[in-house]
Scaffold this active site. Structure first.
Site, PDB file in Angstrom:
ATOM      1  N   CYS A   2     -19.545   2.190 -22.088  1.00  0.00           N
ATOM      2  CA  CYS A   2     -19.683   2.985 -20.875  1.00  0.00           C
ATOM      3  C   CYS A   2     -19.382   2.134 -19.652  1.00  0.00           C
ATOM      4  O   CYS A   2     -19.802   0.988 -19.552  1.00  0.00           O
ATOM      5  CB  CYS A   2     -21.060   3.602 -20.687  1.00  0.00           C
ATOM      6  SG  CYS A   2     -21.586   4.647 -22.025  1.00  0.00           S
ATOM      7  N   ARG A  27     -14.199  -0.050 -21.617  1.00  0.00           N
ATOM      8  CA  ARG A  27     -15.604  -0.074 -22.015  1.00  0.00           C
ATOM      9  C   ARG A  27     -16.018   1.176 -22.790  1.00  0.00           C
ATOM     10  O   ARG A  27     -17.101   1.206 -23.391  1.00  0.00           O
ATOM     11  CB  ARG A  27     -16.497  -0.206 -20.785  1.00  0.00           C
ATOM     12  CG  ARG A  27     -16.250  -1.454 -19.983  1.00  0.00           C
ATOM     13  CD  ARG A  27     -17.154  -1.478 -18.780  1.00  0.00           C
ATOM     14  NE  ARG A  27     -18.546  -1.554 -19.189  1.00  0.00           N
ATOM     15  CZ  ARG A  27     -19.194  -2.683 -19.423  1.00  0.00           C
ATOM     16  NH1 ARG A  27     -18.590  -3.826 -19.289  1.00  0.00           N
ATOM     17  NH2 ARG A  27     -20.459  -2.660 -19.784  1.00  0.00           N
ATOM     18  N   TRP A  73     -18.875   5.922 -23.784  1.00  0.00           N
ATOM     19  CA  TRP A  73     -18.798   5.591 -25.213  1.00  0.00           C
ATOM     20  C   TRP A  73     -20.077   6.177 -25.801  1.00  0.00           C
ATOM     21  O   TRP A  73     -21.181   5.686 -25.530  1.00  0.00           O
ATOM     22  CB  TRP A  73     -18.747   4.080 -25.405  1.00  0.00           C
ATOM     23  CG  TRP A  73     -18.500   3.643 -26.810  1.00  0.00           C
ATOM     24  CD1 TRP A  73     -17.295   3.412 -27.397  1.00  0.00           C
ATOM     25  CD2 TRP A  73     -19.482   3.347 -27.811  1.00  0.00           C
ATOM     26  NE1 TRP A  73     -17.469   2.999 -28.696  1.00  0.00           N
ATOM     27  CE2 TRP A  73     -18.797   2.950 -28.975  1.00  0.00           C
ATOM     28  CE3 TRP A  73     -20.878   3.382 -27.832  1.00  0.00           C
ATOM     29  CZ2 TRP A  73     -19.461   2.591 -30.155  1.00  0.00           C
ATOM     30  CZ3 TRP A  73     -21.539   3.024 -29.002  1.00  0.00           C
ATOM     31  CH2 TRP A  73     -20.825   2.626 -30.140  1.00  0.00           C
ATOM     32  N   ASN A  99     -25.444   3.609 -18.181  1.00  0.00           N
ATOM     33  CA  ASN A  99     -24.890   2.840 -19.309  1.00  0.00           C
ATOM     34  C   ASN A  99     -26.078   2.235 -20.038  1.00  0.00           C
ATOM     35  O   ASN A  99     -26.890   1.556 -19.422  1.00  0.00           O
ATOM     36  CB  ASN A  99     -23.961   1.744 -18.737  1.00  0.00           C
ATOM     37  CG  ASN A  99     -23.527   0.731 -19.781  1.00  0.00           C
ATOM     38  OD1 ASN A  99     -23.600   0.990 -20.972  1.00  0.00           O
ATOM     39  ND2 ASN A  99     -23.084  -0.415 -19.332  1.00  0.00           N
ATOM     40  N   GLY A 100     -26.212   2.519 -21.332  1.00  0.00           N
ATOM     41  CA  GLY A 100     -27.345   1.972 -22.082  1.00  0.00           C
ATOM     42  C   GLY A 100     -28.011   3.050 -22.921  1.00  0.00           C
ATOM     43  O   GLY A 100     -27.430   4.119 -23.138  1.00  0.00           O
ATOM     44  N   GLU A 484     -10.085 -12.842 -39.196  1.00  0.00           N
ATOM     45  CA  GLU A 484      -9.667 -12.354 -37.880  1.00  0.00           C
ATOM     46  C   GLU A 484      -8.397 -11.494 -37.995  1.00  0.00           C
ATOM     47  O   GLU A 484      -8.281 -10.459 -37.344  1.00  0.00           O
ATOM     48  CB  GLU A 484      -9.468 -13.555 -36.939  1.00  0.00           C
ATOM     49  CG  GLU A 484      -8.958 -13.225 -35.547  1.00  0.00           C
ATOM     50  CD  GLU A 484      -9.839 -12.283 -34.743  1.00  0.00           C
ATOM     51  OE1 GLU A 484     -10.966 -11.969 -35.161  1.00  0.00           O
ATOM     52  OE2 GLU A 484      -9.364 -11.815 -33.700  1.00  0.00           O
ATOM     53  N   LYS A 488      -8.169  -7.613 -36.845  1.00  0.00           N
ATOM     54  CA  LYS A 488      -7.181  -7.115 -35.867  1.00  0.00           C
ATOM     55  C   LYS A 488      -6.485  -5.881 -36.421  1.00  0.00           C
ATOM     56  O   LYS A 488      -6.335  -4.885 -35.744  1.00  0.00           O
ATOM     57  CB  LYS A 488      -6.119  -8.165 -35.530  1.00  0.00           C
ATOM     58  CG  LYS A 488      -6.483  -9.301 -34.627  1.00  0.00           C
ATOM     59  CD  LYS A 488      -6.844  -8.947 -33.222  1.00  0.00           C
ATOM     60  CE  LYS A 488      -8.268  -8.557 -33.084  1.00  0.00           C
ATOM     61  NZ  LYS A 488      -9.312  -9.343 -32.765  1.00  0.00           N
ATOM     62  N   GLU A 491      -8.869  -2.804 -36.711  1.00  0.00           N
ATOM     63  CA  GLU A 491      -9.289  -2.313 -35.397  1.00  0.00           C
ATOM     64  C   GLU A 491      -8.242  -1.408 -34.760  1.00  0.00           C
ATOM     65  O   GLU A 491      -8.579  -0.374 -34.198  1.00  0.00           O
ATOM     66  CB  GLU A 491      -9.482  -3.491 -34.423  1.00  0.00           C
ATOM     67  CG  GLU A 491     -10.810  -4.182 -34.489  1.00  0.00           C
ATOM     68  CD  GLU A 491     -10.887  -5.330 -33.485  1.00  0.00           C
ATOM     69  OE1 GLU A 491     -11.903  -5.421 -32.798  1.00  0.00           O
ATOM     70  OE2 GLU A 491      -9.942  -6.144 -33.388  1.00  0.00           O
ATOM     71  N   HIS A 507     -12.815 -13.328 -57.720  1.00  0.00           N
ATOM     72  CA  HIS A 507     -14.122 -12.734 -57.983  1.00  0.00           C
ATOM     73  C   HIS A 507     -14.200 -11.296 -57.490  1.00  0.00           C
ATOM     74  O   HIS A 507     -15.288 -10.814 -57.144  1.00  0.00           O
ATOM     75  CB  HIS A 507     -15.209 -13.605 -57.343  1.00  0.00           C
ATOM     76  CG  HIS A 507     -15.175 -15.015 -57.822  1.00  0.00           C
ATOM     77  ND1 HIS A 507     -15.517 -15.367 -59.114  1.00  0.00           N
ATOM     78  CD2 HIS A 507     -14.777 -16.151 -57.213  1.00  0.00           C
ATOM     79  CE1 HIS A 507     -15.355 -16.680 -59.255  1.00  0.00           C
ATOM     80  NE2 HIS A 507     -14.909 -17.176 -58.125  1.00  0.00           N
ATOM     81  N   LYS A 606     -14.983  -2.390 -25.783  1.00  0.00           N
ATOM     82  CA  LYS A 606     -14.768  -3.815 -25.559  1.00  0.00           C
ATOM     83  C   LYS A 606     -16.090  -4.561 -25.454  1.00  0.00           C
ATOM     84  O   LYS A 606     -16.225  -5.677 -25.915  1.00  0.00           O
ATOM     85  CB  LYS A 606     -13.991  -3.966 -24.254  1.00  0.00           C
ATOM     86  CG  LYS A 606     -13.666  -5.385 -23.878  1.00  0.00           C
ATOM     87  CD  LYS A 606     -12.362  -5.798 -24.485  1.00  0.00           C
ATOM     88  CE  LYS A 606     -12.082  -7.256 -24.365  1.00  0.00           C
ATOM     89  NZ  LYS A 606     -11.478  -7.794 -25.574  1.00  0.00           N
TER      90      LYS A 606
END
Ligand code: G6P
Length: 611
Positions: A2, A27, A73, A99-100, A484, A488, A491, A507, A606
């Site tokens: 947010c 955000r 968000w 926001n929260g 990573e 990427k 995402e 395994h 983000k």
């Protein structure tokens, strides 16, 4: 998680707010809304991107010099018009952006329902605005007092801005756990989740602290705490260039940020490293430097990409300094009653410096007497302020939701810290130290060279864009790079991808390998090279398709892999800074070819300021 923007002054508020929301869209981007005061509190909100909101309001008269806006968000309630912010109180007298998360909203809501309040949305925010309204009505008090009383009763995290129909000269804001910056202009004030919507107008800002309420009234800013004790606003001048937050000719922020890495790595080293002078200085680590060097144990807390940087850092510190390191997902660490002793060293790695779990993890460690070192990119962020000492990564604003340049800057700064510690401690000698300094200084050029692989990588991306799964395998320093690379890809392209240590493939993941499974090996020439060559053979024997990131001039892997991408050679510990570049580019191109929004992938944000 947010984004909030508010304006009060002499200019038209709506254009400033809409532009600001676009800057904060990274955000959260499931819905957006704006409220301005022109006679009434008019609220417009729309599911989708800020551009949808912009179309909705283009024919409306939003004439007003005061307003609040929000990009969301979703936490409580699905993304739709109704759940979007701003929310109005039942009487229509107040509107709020938030926001929260208000954790005890259900209890408060029930009390309000009992008093006759009704709710249009499923949000905790609509509960909060009515809670404030009810307090103001029952106690017949000022809005500021009602906000204070309400915030003393809520549990959870918030950054809020409240606007009242009765007063076009006042905005009230507050924060606990979610960031909020006040921009101080000439006769005008801005509120925003970060400084990016503000810097166009002023570079004077006040970072609100937790439990502070900021009131702008009749052109003056005052700050109090939740007990109404007056605080002196600490106005800082920020150095953020407008170009740094714009795309500058690139199609997407992500590709701009990938290409910025030679510069961002250099910026991270600037003033800290000079190989000719055998000099390495981390200015932010002074008072506690000896404690750090002499520590028996180091804990690293982080989330997401920053956690991967933490894993590489573990290898740096253990190899160079011979100090045991534990790398923790902050979200697990904080809830599992971890053993933290007085004087333990805890690193928090965070691009935004606002990740709620990382912040809570360091608060917990601090309460047990640990010394906290913050590694943040965003200057003035909550984690940097909650840390005893630390170092900024100086990568510049990272706006693409998938982290790229922040990762390489985190590696750079952690490499420098580990190297400095090891040198002081005597676990590495002069010549190794000097050699590493020189090699680090050369990394930006080598990253530049790796970026020239873009066209080749784009062609490989075209071959694999329709794959439904990917495996990423690496050993040693390249294992976290495999994680990573997989992150990427998933995402931004929504392809399922897993990163594994190459030897662990036997395994489990090996069962997945057939001719449809692309396997990306990060197989540069290092101490595990021969072993990874065998792992590639194992995949080829099962008809998997191998894309291998190899060291320039490698011929052995070229003979067995389907595709090889040759990157410049460097010292083994520094290889992640180079080997990650083709993986960022591969993910980017695949996502673009699949028509995905790489800068704002679905469901992600983000800065994750909720738990
Ligand atoms: C989110 C972002 C990731 C980031 C993670 C940790 O999930 O989308 O890119 O790695 O948060 O964020 P931080 O700001 O603490 O590094």
């Amino acid at each position: 998680m947010c984004g909030i923007v508010a304006y009060i002054g002499k200019q038209q508020a709506a254009p400033i707010i809409i532009k600001g929301l676009k800057r904060l869209e990274y955000r959260g981007y499931d819905s957006a809304g704006i409220s301005v005061l022109n006679g009434n509190l008019n609220v417009y909100k729309k599911m989708g991107k800020v551009s949808e909101l912009e179309s909705l309001v283009k024919d409306q008269s939003l004439k007003s010099c005061i307003g609040i806006g929000h990009t969301r968000w979703a936490t409580h309630g699905e993304p739709n018009d109704e759940n979007a912010h701003p929310h109005k109180s039942n009487s229509g007298n107040l509107s709020i952006i938030h926001n929260g998360i208000i954790e005890n909203y259900a209890t408060i809501k029930q009390e309000l329902v009992n008093k006759g309040y009704s709710f249009k949305s499923e949000t905790d925010t609509e509960v909060l605005v009515n809670f404030i309204e009810n307090i103001q009505k029952e106690r017949d008090c000022s809005l500021a007092r009602a906000v204070r009383i309400a915030l003393n009763s809520v549990v959870g995290a918030y950054a809020i801005v409240v606007m009242s129909k009765d007063n076009d000269n006042q905005l009230i804001a507050a924060r606990k756990g979610s960031p909020l910056v006040v921009g101080v202009g000439k006769g005008e004030f801005f509120f925003a989740s970060d400084a990016t919507p503000i810097i166009e107008y002023t570079n004077e800002v006040v970072y609100l602290n937790d439990y502070e309420i900021a009131i702008v009234e009749n052109g003056k800013l005052s700050i109090t705490d939740l007990k109404d004790v007056e605080k002196t606003p600490y106005i800082q001048t920020i150095e953020l260039e407008l170009e740094a937050i714009e795309k500058g000719g690139y199609d997407h922020f992500m590709i701009k940020e990938i290409y910025e890495q030679p510069k961002s790595i250099k910026d991270c080293m600037r003033g800290r490293l000079n190989a000719d002078e055998n000099r390495l200085v981390i200015g932010g680590i002074r008072e506690y430097a000896n404690k750090l060097t002499n520590s028996d144990r180091i804990i690293i807390n982080a989330c997401g990409t920053s956690w991967h940087a933490g894993l590489v850092s573990e290898y740096f510190i253990e190899e160079f300094c011979r100090i045991p390191v534990e790398v923790e997902y902050a979200s697990e660490f904080r809830y599992r009653n971890p053993i933290i002793n007085e004087g333990d060293i805890v690193f928090a790695i965070s691009q935004s410096g606002e990740t709620a779990d990382t912040l809570a993890a360091i608060d917990l460690a601090k309460s047990k007497g640990a010394i906290i070192f913050g590694l943040c990119n965003v200057v003035g962020s909550s984690i940097s302020r909650a840390s005893h000492e630390g170092a900024y990564t100086h990568a510049g604003p990272e706006i693409g939701v998938a982290s790229t340049k922040a990762f390489t800057a985190q590696l750079t700064v952690m490499f420098m810290i580990a190297l400095k510690m090891a040198y002081k401690k005597g676990t590495i000698g002069d010549s190794v130290f000097r050699n590493m300094l020189y090699e680090l200084e050369n990394i930006p050029q080598k990253v530049e060279k790796a970026l020239q692989l873009n066209n080749q990588i784009e062609k490989i991306a075209a071959k694999f864009k329709d794959a439904t799964n990917f495996l990423y395998l690496g050993r040693g320093y390249n294992f976290p790079v495999a994680l990573e690379g997989a992150l990427k890809l998933k995402e931004i392209s929504y392809i399922h991808a897993e990163g594994y240590p190459a030897a662990e493939m036997k395994h489990g993941p090996i069962a997945l390998i057939d001719e449809d499974m692309p396997v990306v090996f990060i197989a540069t020439k290092d101490s595990g090279y021969e072993k990874i060559v065998s792992n590639i053979q194992e995949v080829k024997a099962r008809k998997g398709q191998v894309i291998a990131i190899v060291t320039e001039g490698d011929t052995q892997i070229k003979d067995i892999a389907d595709y090889t991408i040759e990157v410049p050679d460097t010292l083994e510990p520094l290889m992640p800074l180079i080997s990650v570049i083709p993986l960022q580019l591969l993910a980017y191109h695949i996502a673009i070819m699949r028509g995905c929004n790489v800068d704002q992938p679905r469901n992600l944000a983000k800065s994750v300021t909720v738990e």
